[in-house]
Enzyme design. Structure first.
Site, short mmCIF file in Angstrom:
data_model
loop_
_atom_site.label_atom_id
_atom_site.label_comp_id
_atom_site.label_asym_id
_atom_site.label_seq_id
_atom_site.Cartn_x
_atom_site.Cartn_y
_atom_site.Cartn_z
N LYS A 1 36.48 6.72 -11.40
CA LYS A 1 36.72 7.72 -12.45
C LYS A 1 37.97 7.32 -13.24
CE LYS A 1 34.09 10.12 -9.40
NZ LYS A 1 33.65 9.58 -8.11
N HIS B 156 20.71 16.47 -2.01
CA HIS B 156 20.35 16.41 -3.43
C HIS B 156 20.06 15.00 -3.93
CE1 HIS B 156 24.64 15.78 -3.28
NE2 HIS B 156 24.64 15.33 -4.51
N TYR C 56 41.39 -14.14 1.07
CA TYR C 56 41.00 -13.12 2.06
C TYR C 56 42.20 -12.22 2.38
CZ TYR C 56 38.77 -10.99 6.12
OH TYR C 56 38.23 -10.10 7.00
N ASP D 100 42.75 14.81 -3.31
CA ASP D 100 41.55 14.07 -3.69
C ASP D 100 41.71 13.84 -5.19
OD1 ASP D 100 39.10 13.19 -4.51
OD2 ASP D 100 37.94 14.76 -3.54
N ALA E 75 40.48 11.73 -7.72
CA ALA E 75 39.57 10.98 -8.59
C ALA E 75 39.91 11.10 -10.08
CB ALA E 75 38.14 11.43 -8.33
N PHE F 271 34.69 18.39 -3.02
CA PHE F 271 33.56 17.67 -3.59
C PHE F 271 32.53 17.40 -2.49
CE2 PHE F 271 31.41 13.68 -4.86
CZ PHE F 271 30.75 14.19 -5.95
N ASP F 272 31.26 17.14 -2.89
CA ASP F 272 30.20 17.07 -1.88
C ASP F 272 30.38 15.97 -0.83
OD1 ASP F 272 29.60 15.15 -3.78
OD2 ASP F 272 27.45 15.51 -3.80
N1 F0G Z 1 36.13 13.16 -4.89
C1 F0G Z 1 35.73 13.66 -6.05
C2 F0G Z 1 36.45 14.80 -6.67
C3 F0G Z 1 34.59 13.12 -6.69
O1 F0G Z 1 34.19 13.64 -7.84
C4 F0G Z 1 33.92 12.03 -6.08
C5 F0G Z 1 32.75 11.44 -6.70
C6 F0G Z 1 34.42 11.54 -4.87
C7 F0G Z 1 35.51 12.12 -4.30
C8 F0G Z 1 33.75 10.39 -4.16
O2 F0G Z 1 34.01 9.19 -4.81
O3 F0G Z 1 31.78 8.38 -5.61
O4 F0G Z 1 33.73 6.85 -5.42
O5 F0G Z 1 32.62 7.69 -3.40
N2 F0G Z 1 32.13 11.96 -7.65
C9 F0G Z 1 31.02 11.44 -8.41
C10 F0G Z 1 30.52 12.49 -9.33
C11 F0G Z 1 29.98 10.79 -7.59
O6 F0G Z 1 29.44 12.28 -9.91
O7 F0G Z 1 31.18 13.51 -9.54
P1 F0G Z 1 32.97 7.97 -4.80
#
Ligand code: F0G
Length: 457
Positions: A257, A449, A72, A214, A216, A124-125
């Site tokens: 990613k 979406h 843990y 950010d 990823a 990102f969304d």
């Molecule tokens: N930032 C970026 C640039 C992303 O592309 C994503 C996720 C996230 C943050 C959020 O990360 O999914 O681990 O919570 N992108 C995926 C996509 C979902 O399909 O582009 P997460």
């Protein structure tokens, strides 16, 4: 004869995939309310919905999973992951989270309050969601050139420094940090140059502001710097990563990613203040600070995945597959955001389905047509995803309108890419006959979406 390029790995385990008939797909997509997120995966032949958590782990990652320490608190797996992250990024504080948006949730809970403004390069969304749900504003400072899909420039993900400075000048006291997304997913998986990172950092510091990455797809971004930016051709990916992160104060990461795992994320920084605040939120939302929503085995797999994906050959194999698909589309004259992105091809839906009005969502219509054609699942990155303006509640039609074909890492062969390209060509050939799109029947108040219900017109 020149020896051709080939993958830097071979396949050790496979998963069967299944074709379907057009009649079956007609029925399934209708039942899914014309929303590909609502389709069960066995109804898909080739799945390019996302490159997130859908890649294949290596034999080394799987064997590291067996050595996971599930304590843990204080698990050795955490320290393995932390040490790898520190070596690659230069950040000494690391907080694990179960995925990228969880890292955003933990950190933004500490940093963003109502009325704040967060300038960035095409958030990102989920990132935008975590800003807007806190009644703050995400301001897009992406360079104008990114909007011209046919313009071929090396670093289309860059931030417009003038726009950023205007924003800092106008509302400095409301800005908690500047956000740089590497690579820039929303505008086409396009990279940000080292030069731009340097300039963003300098402007932010001029106004006494912090910079958050950010991250990823940071390793793919580093690959583009190495192959496109002068002065970096002889540096290793790891050297480039260290320099990149030196122009930021911290990072959020979706490990799904570029860490090549199926689930995971983290926050990393050198700011003790951010770390101390985020620790508290991590314990509330994610779990204790040495696991944060992850198993020990997951953290072991992240450590190995990060190590492998900061290796040039692994990145080259990946990016060359995306380029392979792009070359096929070039052959068929199908327009997409140029040059090819790091993780995906973004087909310019407005240029393909010219007869479908924007109110009827051309990119979603193209996504549906591609699925019907051959069971290939792409994803709309356009007006549906752009959601409504949180203040006026109007649809945000101003942005780009893409069908994204995101390629999972180490998963499909170029034969699969040939199928995707041929299916898209068939849709492209009959594009003039597609004149109607879809309309919304039901939508969620935010991030619609994923769950939207649509009707074919
Ligand atoms: N930032 C970026 C640039 C992303 O592309 C994503 C996720 C996230 C943050 C959020 O990360 O999914 O681990 O919570 N992108 C995926 C996509 C979902 O399909 O582009 P997460």
């Amino acid at each position: 004869m020149k020896i051709p390029f080939a993958e830097s790995w071979k396949i050790k385990m496979v998963e069967s995939i299944r074709k379907s008939t057009r009649n079956e797909r007609e029925k399934w997509i209708k039942e899914a309310h014309y929303n590909v997120f609502q389709l069960e995966s066995q109804k898909i032949y080739i799945d390019l919905l996302t490159d997130s958590g859908t890649g294949a782990m290596s034999d080394r990652q799987w064997s590291a999973m067996m050595l996971g320490d599930e304590s843990y608190a204080g698990a050795t797996s955490f320290y393995k992951m932390k040490d790898t992250i520190s070596a690659i990024t230069g950040f000494r504080y690391v907080i694990p989270t179960h995925q990228g948006r969880a890292a955003e949730n933990v950190l933004f809970s500490c940093l963003i309050k109502e009325g704040d403004i967060v300038p960035g390069n095409s958030h990102f969304d989920t990132t935008k969601g975590h800003i807007e749900s806190r009644k703050a504003l995400a301001v897009d400072c992406t360079i104008a050139e990114a909007r011209d899909t046919q313009l071929e420039i090396s670093f289309k993900g860059n931030m417009d420094i003038k726009l950023l400075e205007d924003c800092l000048l106008a509302s400095s006291e409301k800005i908690p940090f500047v956000l740089v997304t590497i690579t820039n997913n929303t505008c086409g998986g396009q990279p940000v140059s080292m030069q731009n990172m340097k300039e963003i950092y300098a402007v932010a510091k001029k106004y006494n502001k912090l910079v958050l990455f950010d991250s990823a797809r940071f390793a793919e971004n580093a690959y583009f710097i190495k192959t496109r930016e002068k002065g970096y051709e002889h540096k290793t990916i790891k050297e480039i990563c260290l320099e990149m992160f030196s122009y930021s104060d911290g990072m959020t990461m979706s490990a799904k990613k570029d860490a090549q795992v199926n689930m995971g994320g983290f926050i990393a920084t050198n700011l003790e203040d951010w770390y101390e605040q985020a620790k508290v939120k991590c314990i509330i939302y994610e779990g204790y600070i040495t696991y944060g929503g992850l198993s020990g085995r997951d953290m072991n797999a992240i450590a190995v995945g990060l190590e492998e994906n900061t290796d040039f050959e692994n990145l080259e194999t990946r990016i060359k597959q995306v380029e392979y698909l792009a070359q096929k589309l070039d052959e068929y004259g199908i327009p997409y955001q140029r040059p090819a992105g790091g993780h995906a091809i973004f087909v310019d839906a407005q240029k393909v389905l010219t007869e479908v009005p924007k109110e009827e969502f051309p990119a979603q219509t193209l996504t549906i047509e591609l699925y019907l054609e051959a069971g290939v699942r792409g994803c709309e990155i356009g007006y549906l995803l752009a959601d409504r303006d949180p203040f006026t509640r109007e649809n945000r039609f101003g942005g780009m309108e893409f069908l994204r074909l995101a390629i999972p890492r180490r998963t499909y062969t170029n034969n699969h890419m040939d199928v995707v390209a041929a299916a898209l060509k068939n849709v492209f050939d009959r594009r003039k006959s597609i004149i109607r799109g879809v309309q919304i029947v039901w939508e969620a108040p935010i991030m619609r979406h994923f769950t939207v219900k649509l009707e074919k017109l």
